[in-house]
Design a protein around this motif. Sequence first.
Motif, PDB file in Angstrom:
ATOM      1  N   VAL A 115     -34.142  76.705  26.766  1.00 53.88           N
ATOM      2  CA  VAL A 115     -34.855  76.256  27.966  1.00 53.88           C
ATOM      3  C   VAL A 115     -35.454  77.447  28.700  1.00 53.88           C
ATOM      4  N   VAL A 116     -34.657  78.500  28.875  1.00 50.47           N
ATOM      5  CA  VAL A 116     -35.143  79.707  29.563  1.00 50.47           C
ATOM      6  C   VAL A 116     -36.243  80.379  28.760  1.00 50.47           C
ATOM      7  N   LEU A 117     -36.061  80.448  27.449  1.00 48.69           N
ATOM      8  CA  LEU A 117     -37.046  81.099  26.584  1.00 48.69           C
ATOM      9  C   LEU A 117     -38.406  80.419  26.681  1.00 48.69           C
ATOM     10  N   VAL A 118     -38.425  79.096  26.602  1.00 48.02           N
ATOM     11  CA  VAL A 118     -39.690  78.366  26.681  1.00 48.02           C
ATOM     12  C   VAL A 118     -40.385  78.637  28.012  1.00 48.02           C
ATOM     13  N   PHE A 161     -27.006  71.714  36.219  1.00 44.70           N
ATOM     14  CA  PHE A 161     -26.559  72.026  34.864  1.00 44.70           C
ATOM     15  C   PHE A 161     -27.203  71.115  33.821  1.00 44.70           C
ATOM     16  N   GLY A 162     -27.570  69.891  34.222  1.00 45.38           N
ATOM     17  CA  GLY A 162     -28.120  68.931  33.277  1.00 45.38           C
ATOM     18  C   GLY A 162     -29.422  69.380  32.630  1.00 45.38           C
ATOM     19  N   VAL A 163     -30.162  70.275  33.294  1.00 42.79           N
ATOM     20  CA  VAL A 163     -31.435  70.751  32.746  1.00 42.79           C
ATOM     21  C   VAL A 163     -31.213  71.477  31.422  1.00 42.79           C
ATOM     22  N   PHE A 164     -30.056  72.097  31.268  1.00 39.30           N
ATOM     23  CA  PHE A 164     -29.774  72.842  30.035  1.00 39.30           C
ATOM     24  C   PHE A 164     -29.652  71.932  28.812  1.00 39.30           C
ATOM     25  N   GLY A 165     -29.567  70.624  29.041  1.00 37.37           N
ATOM     26  CA  GLY A 165     -29.474  69.692  27.924  1.00 37.37           C
ATOM     27  C   GLY A 165     -30.808  69.100  27.502  1.00 37.37           C
ATOM     28  N   ARG A 166     -31.889  69.508  28.137  1.00 36.22           N
ATOM     29  CA  ARG A 166     -33.201  68.959  27.791  1.00 36.22           C
ATOM     30  C   ARG A 166     -33.576  69.317  26.351  1.00 36.22           C
ATOM     31  N   GLY A 167     -34.033  68.310  25.620  1.00 38.07           N
ATOM     32  CA  GLY A 167     -34.456  68.523  24.240  1.00 38.07           C
ATOM     33  C   GLY A 167     -33.319  68.810  23.289  1.00 38.07           C
TER      34      GLY A 167
END
Length: 296
Positions: free
Chosen positions: A124-127, A159-165
Amino acid sequence: MSAAGRRSTTKQPFWLGGAAASFAVCFTHPIDQTKYRMQVLRSRTSMLSTLYKFAVRDGIPSLWSGLSASVLRQSTYSTARFGLYNLLTRQITTPGTKPSTSATIACAGIAGGLAGMVGNPTEVVLVRMCADGAKPAGERFRYPNAVAGLYQIWKQEGFGVFGRGLSANVVRSVLMNVSQIAPYAAAKRAILTKTQLPDDIRTHALASLVAGTVATTVCAPADVLKSRIQSASQGSSTTQVIRAGLQSEGPLFLMKGWTPAWLRLTPHTVLTFVFMEKLQELVMLSSVRTPVRAIA
Protein backbone atom coordinates in the motif's frame (compact mmCIF):
# COMPACT_ATOMS: atom_id res chain seq x y z
CA MET A 1 32.78 -31.93 -2.74
CA SER A 2 32.04 -29.50 -5.59
CA ALA A 3 30.90 -25.92 -5.02
CA ALA A 4 27.43 -26.86 -6.24
CA GLY A 5 27.29 -29.76 -3.82
CA ARG A 6 28.41 -27.66 -0.89
CA ARG A 7 25.85 -25.00 -1.80
CA SER A 8 23.02 -27.53 -1.88
CA THR A 9 23.90 -28.88 1.58
CA THR A 10 24.46 -25.50 3.23
CA LYS A 11 21.45 -24.22 5.10
CA GLN A 12 20.10 -21.01 3.58
CA PRO A 13 19.43 -18.27 6.16
CA PHE A 14 15.83 -17.04 6.38
CA TRP A 15 16.90 -13.48 5.50
CA LEU A 16 18.87 -14.34 2.36
CA GLY A 17 16.07 -14.14 -0.24
CA GLY A 18 14.83 -10.82 1.09
CA ALA A 19 18.36 -9.39 1.07
CA ALA A 20 18.88 -10.50 -2.55
CA ALA A 21 15.56 -9.01 -3.66
CA SER A 22 16.34 -5.77 -1.81
CA PHE A 23 19.67 -5.48 -3.65
CA ALA A 24 17.92 -6.20 -6.95
CA VAL A 25 15.20 -3.60 -6.48
CA CYS A 26 17.82 -0.87 -6.07
CA PHE A 27 18.55 -1.38 -9.77
CA THR A 28 15.01 -2.01 -11.02
CA HIS A 29 13.05 0.51 -8.92
CA PRO A 30 12.69 3.06 -11.77
CA ILE A 31 10.84 0.42 -13.82
CA ASP A 32 8.53 -0.45 -10.92
CA GLN A 33 7.89 3.22 -10.25
CA THR A 34 6.99 3.79 -13.89
CA LYS A 35 4.52 0.89 -13.80
CA TYR A 36 2.61 2.41 -10.88
CA ARG A 37 2.61 5.84 -12.50
CA MET A 38 1.24 4.40 -15.74
CA GLN A 39 -1.60 2.81 -13.77
CA VAL A 40 -2.47 6.14 -12.17
CA LEU A 41 -2.31 7.98 -15.50
CA ARG A 42 -4.06 5.11 -17.35
CA SER A 43 -1.51 5.84 -20.03
CA ARG A 44 -1.36 4.08 -23.38
CA THR A 45 2.20 5.18 -24.06
CA SER A 46 5.04 2.71 -23.73
CA MET A 47 6.83 2.10 -20.46
CA LEU A 48 10.13 3.45 -21.75
CA SER A 49 8.46 6.60 -23.09
CA THR A 50 6.78 7.22 -19.74
CA LEU A 51 10.04 6.66 -17.86
CA TYR A 52 11.84 9.10 -20.19
CA LYS A 53 9.09 11.70 -19.73
CA PHE A 54 9.43 11.75 -15.93
CA ALA A 55 13.23 11.66 -16.08
CA VAL A 56 13.24 14.77 -18.27
CA ARG A 57 10.61 16.54 -16.16
CA ASP A 58 11.91 15.78 -12.67
CA GLY A 59 15.50 14.69 -13.22
CA ILE A 60 17.08 11.24 -13.28
CA PRO A 61 17.40 10.97 -9.45
CA SER A 62 13.60 11.30 -9.20
CA LEU A 63 13.29 7.85 -10.74
CA TRP A 64 14.46 6.45 -7.40
CA SER A 65 11.90 8.33 -5.31
CA GLY A 66 10.00 5.82 -3.18
CA LEU A 67 12.99 3.47 -3.06
CA SER A 68 12.66 3.10 0.73
CA ALA A 69 9.19 1.60 0.18
CA SER A 70 10.51 -0.83 -2.42
CA VAL A 71 13.29 -1.99 -0.10
CA LEU A 72 10.87 -2.29 2.83
CA ARG A 73 8.45 -4.32 0.71
CA GLN A 74 11.16 -6.71 -0.44
CA SER A 75 12.46 -6.95 3.13
CA THR A 76 9.05 -8.22 4.24
CA TYR A 77 7.44 -9.86 1.21
CA SER A 78 10.48 -11.48 -0.39
CA THR A 79 12.03 -12.44 2.94
CA ALA A 80 8.80 -14.26 3.75
CA ARG A 81 8.29 -15.94 0.37
CA PHE A 82 11.83 -17.24 0.00
CA GLY A 83 12.44 -17.86 3.69
CA LEU A 84 9.19 -19.76 4.21
CA TYR A 85 9.78 -21.74 1.01
CA ASN A 86 13.17 -22.93 2.25
CA LEU A 87 11.76 -23.64 5.70
CA LEU A 88 8.94 -25.75 4.25
CA THR A 89 11.18 -27.68 1.86
CA ARG A 90 13.58 -28.53 4.68
CA GLN A 91 10.67 -30.01 6.63
CA ILE A 92 9.61 -32.41 3.86
CA THR A 93 13.01 -33.48 2.47
CA THR A 94 15.89 -35.38 3.98
CA PRO A 95 19.31 -33.67 4.24
CA GLY A 96 21.32 -33.84 1.01
CA THR A 97 18.29 -34.43 -1.25
CA LYS A 98 16.35 -31.99 -3.40
CA PRO A 99 12.55 -31.61 -3.30
CA SER A 100 10.49 -33.06 -6.13
CA THR A 101 8.79 -30.78 -8.64
CA SER A 102 5.39 -31.26 -6.98
CA ALA A 103 6.88 -30.49 -3.54
CA THR A 104 8.59 -27.40 -4.95
CA ILE A 105 5.31 -26.12 -6.41
CA ALA A 106 3.34 -26.83 -3.22
CA CYS A 107 5.89 -25.21 -0.91
CA ALA A 108 6.31 -22.20 -3.20
CA GLY A 109 2.54 -21.72 -3.40
CA ILE A 110 2.02 -21.86 0.36
CA ALA A 111 4.98 -19.56 1.02
CA GLY A 112 3.77 -17.14 -1.65
CA GLY A 113 0.28 -16.92 -0.18
CA LEU A 114 1.58 -16.23 3.32
CA ALA A 115 4.07 -13.69 1.99
CA GLY A 116 1.30 -11.88 0.14
CA MET A 117 -0.43 -11.29 3.48
CA VAL A 118 2.79 -10.26 5.23
CA GLY A 119 3.76 -7.80 2.52
CA ASN A 120 0.39 -6.18 1.83
CA PRO A 121 0.82 -3.17 4.16
CA THR A 122 4.13 -2.25 2.55
CA GLU A 123 2.53 -2.71 -0.88
CA VAL A 124 0.00 0.00 0.00
CA VAL A 125 2.79 2.42 0.93
CA LEU A 126 4.84 1.48 -2.13
CA VAL A 127 2.00 2.19 -4.55
CA ARG A 128 1.29 5.56 -2.97
CA MET A 129 4.91 6.71 -2.87
CA CYS A 130 5.65 5.62 -6.43
CA ALA A 131 2.45 7.09 -7.87
CA ASP A 132 2.86 10.47 -6.15
CA GLY A 133 4.91 11.92 -8.99
CA ALA A 134 2.13 11.28 -11.50
CA LYS A 135 -0.55 13.04 -9.44
CA PRO A 136 -1.44 16.75 -9.23
CA ALA A 137 0.44 18.49 -6.42
CA GLY A 138 -2.67 18.78 -4.26
CA GLU A 139 -3.39 15.04 -4.35
CA ARG A 140 0.06 13.76 -3.34
CA PHE A 141 0.68 11.96 -0.05
CA ARG A 142 4.28 13.23 0.27
CA TYR A 143 5.49 10.55 2.68
CA PRO A 144 9.14 11.30 3.55
CA ASN A 145 9.96 7.59 3.75
CA ALA A 146 8.23 4.21 3.95
CA VAL A 147 8.19 3.91 7.74
CA ALA A 148 6.70 7.38 8.10
CA GLY A 149 4.15 6.44 5.44
CA LEU A 150 3.07 3.35 7.38
CA TYR A 151 2.66 5.41 10.53
CA GLN A 152 0.67 8.17 8.80
CA ILE A 153 -1.67 5.69 7.13
CA TRP A 154 -2.32 3.89 10.44
CA LYS A 155 -2.84 7.17 12.31
CA GLN A 156 -4.96 9.01 9.74
CA GLU A 157 -6.90 6.24 7.97
CA GLY A 158 -6.89 3.26 10.29
CA PHE A 159 -5.39 -0.21 10.26
CA GLY A 160 -7.99 -1.53 7.81
CA VAL A 161 -6.37 0.36 4.91
CA PHE A 162 -3.45 -2.07 5.06
CA GLY A 163 -5.80 -4.82 3.88
CA ARG A 164 -6.76 -3.14 0.61
CA GLY A 165 -6.24 -5.41 -2.38
CA LEU A 166 -5.25 -8.29 -0.08
CA SER A 167 -7.02 -11.09 -1.97
CA ALA A 168 -5.60 -10.00 -5.33
CA ASN A 169 -2.10 -9.70 -3.87
CA VAL A 170 -2.28 -13.15 -2.29
CA VAL A 171 -3.34 -14.76 -5.58
CA ARG A 172 -0.62 -12.93 -7.48
CA SER A 173 1.97 -13.82 -4.83
CA VAL A 174 1.11 -17.52 -5.09
CA LEU A 175 1.40 -17.41 -8.89
CA MET A 176 4.61 -15.38 -8.73
CA ASN A 177 6.38 -17.62 -6.25
CA VAL A 178 5.44 -20.84 -8.03
CA SER A 179 6.29 -19.49 -11.49
CA GLN A 180 9.67 -18.13 -10.38
CA ILE A 181 11.05 -20.76 -8.01
CA ALA A 182 9.99 -23.97 -9.81
CA PRO A 183 11.13 -22.88 -13.32
CA TYR A 184 14.42 -21.52 -11.93
CA ALA A 185 15.21 -24.80 -10.19
CA ALA A 186 14.22 -26.84 -13.27
CA ALA A 187 16.13 -24.62 -15.70
CA LYS A 188 19.26 -24.58 -13.56
CA ARG A 189 19.16 -28.37 -13.21
CA ALA A 190 18.73 -28.80 -16.98
CA ILE A 191 21.59 -26.42 -17.81
CA LEU A 192 23.97 -28.15 -15.42
CA THR A 193 23.11 -31.65 -16.65
CA LYS A 194 22.72 -31.05 -20.40
CA THR A 195 25.38 -28.42 -21.11
CA GLN A 196 29.02 -27.87 -20.26
CA LEU A 197 28.32 -24.70 -18.29
CA PRO A 198 29.49 -24.76 -14.67
CA ASP A 199 27.43 -23.62 -11.67
CA ASP A 200 28.40 -19.97 -12.04
CA ILE A 201 26.83 -16.60 -12.81
CA ARG A 202 26.17 -17.55 -16.46
CA THR A 203 24.05 -20.52 -15.42
CA HIS A 204 22.28 -18.46 -12.76
CA ALA A 205 21.50 -15.67 -15.24
CA LEU A 206 20.16 -18.06 -17.90
CA ALA A 207 18.01 -19.99 -15.41
CA SER A 208 16.59 -16.78 -13.93
CA LEU A 209 15.87 -15.46 -17.44
CA VAL A 210 13.72 -18.54 -17.99
CA ALA A 211 12.05 -18.03 -14.60
CA GLY A 212 11.29 -14.39 -15.35
CA THR A 213 9.72 -15.25 -18.69
CA VAL A 214 7.58 -18.00 -17.19
CA ALA A 215 6.51 -15.77 -14.29
CA THR A 216 5.52 -12.97 -16.67
CA THR A 217 3.39 -15.36 -18.74
CA VAL A 218 1.72 -17.04 -15.75
CA CYS A 219 0.93 -13.76 -13.98
CA ALA A 220 -0.20 -11.85 -17.09
CA PRO A 221 -3.87 -13.04 -17.03
CA ALA A 222 -4.18 -12.18 -13.32
CA ASP A 223 -2.70 -8.73 -13.97
CA VAL A 224 -5.05 -8.05 -16.87
CA LEU A 225 -8.16 -9.17 -14.97
CA LYS A 226 -7.12 -7.23 -11.85
CA SER A 227 -6.61 -4.02 -13.84
CA ARG A 228 -9.89 -4.35 -15.74
CA ILE A 229 -11.93 -5.17 -12.65
CA GLN A 230 -10.48 -2.15 -10.84
CA SER A 231 -11.26 0.15 -13.77
CA ALA A 232 -14.61 -1.40 -14.72
CA SER A 233 -18.01 -0.01 -13.78
CA GLN A 234 -19.38 -0.85 -10.37
CA GLY A 235 -20.68 -4.38 -10.02
CA SER A 236 -18.54 -5.95 -12.75
CA SER A 237 -17.39 -9.41 -11.71
CA THR A 238 -14.43 -11.47 -12.85
CA THR A 239 -16.75 -13.64 -14.96
CA GLN A 240 -18.28 -10.61 -16.65
CA VAL A 241 -14.87 -9.14 -17.46
CA ILE A 242 -13.65 -12.46 -18.91
CA ARG A 243 -16.81 -12.89 -20.99
CA ALA A 244 -16.61 -9.36 -22.37
CA GLY A 245 -12.92 -9.74 -23.21
CA LEU A 246 -13.42 -13.06 -24.98
CA GLN A 247 -16.33 -11.72 -27.03
CA SER A 248 -14.64 -8.50 -28.16
CA GLU A 249 -10.95 -9.43 -28.31
CA GLY A 250 -10.56 -13.20 -28.16
CA PRO A 251 -8.55 -15.29 -25.67
CA LEU A 252 -5.30 -13.41 -26.30
CA PHE A 253 -6.70 -10.42 -24.42
CA LEU A 254 -5.39 -12.14 -21.28
CA MET A 255 -1.82 -11.57 -22.56
CA LYS A 256 -2.17 -7.84 -23.23
CA GLY A 257 0.73 -5.87 -21.82
CA TRP A 258 3.02 -8.92 -21.79
CA THR A 259 6.03 -7.07 -23.23
CA PRO A 260 6.17 -4.20 -20.68
CA ALA A 261 5.47 -6.73 -17.93
CA TRP A 262 8.43 -8.81 -19.13
CA LEU A 263 10.66 -5.74 -19.28
CA ARG A 264 9.73 -4.98 -15.68
CA LEU A 265 9.75 -8.43 -14.08
CA THR A 266 12.56 -10.29 -15.83
CA PRO A 267 15.46 -7.96 -14.86
CA HIS A 268 14.36 -8.10 -11.23
CA THR A 269 14.10 -11.91 -11.37
CA VAL A 270 17.57 -12.24 -12.91
CA LEU A 271 19.19 -9.91 -10.38
CA THR A 272 17.37 -11.50 -7.42
CA PHE A 273 18.49 -15.04 -8.20
CA VAL A 274 22.04 -13.98 -9.11
CA PHE A 275 22.37 -12.04 -5.84
CA MET A 276 20.82 -14.97 -3.98
CA GLU A 277 23.38 -17.41 -5.39
CA LYS A 278 26.27 -15.07 -4.53
CA LEU A 279 25.00 -14.47 -1.00
CA GLN A 280 24.64 -18.23 -0.59
CA GLU A 281 28.29 -18.62 -1.61
CA LEU A 282 29.28 -16.13 1.10
CA VAL A 283 27.22 -18.06 3.65
CA MET A 284 28.88 -21.27 2.48
CA LEU A 285 32.36 -19.76 2.89
CA SER A 286 31.46 -18.52 6.36
CA SER A 287 30.20 -21.95 7.41
CA VAL A 288 33.45 -23.54 6.21
CA ARG A 289 35.70 -21.07 7.99
CA THR A 290 33.85 -20.91 11.30
CA PRO A 291 34.92 -24.35 12.61
CA VAL A 292 38.57 -23.53 11.82
CA ARG A 293 38.46 -20.35 13.88
CA ALA A 294 36.72 -22.19 16.69
CA ILE A 295 39.45 -24.83 16.86
CA ALA A 296 42.23 -22.27 16.71
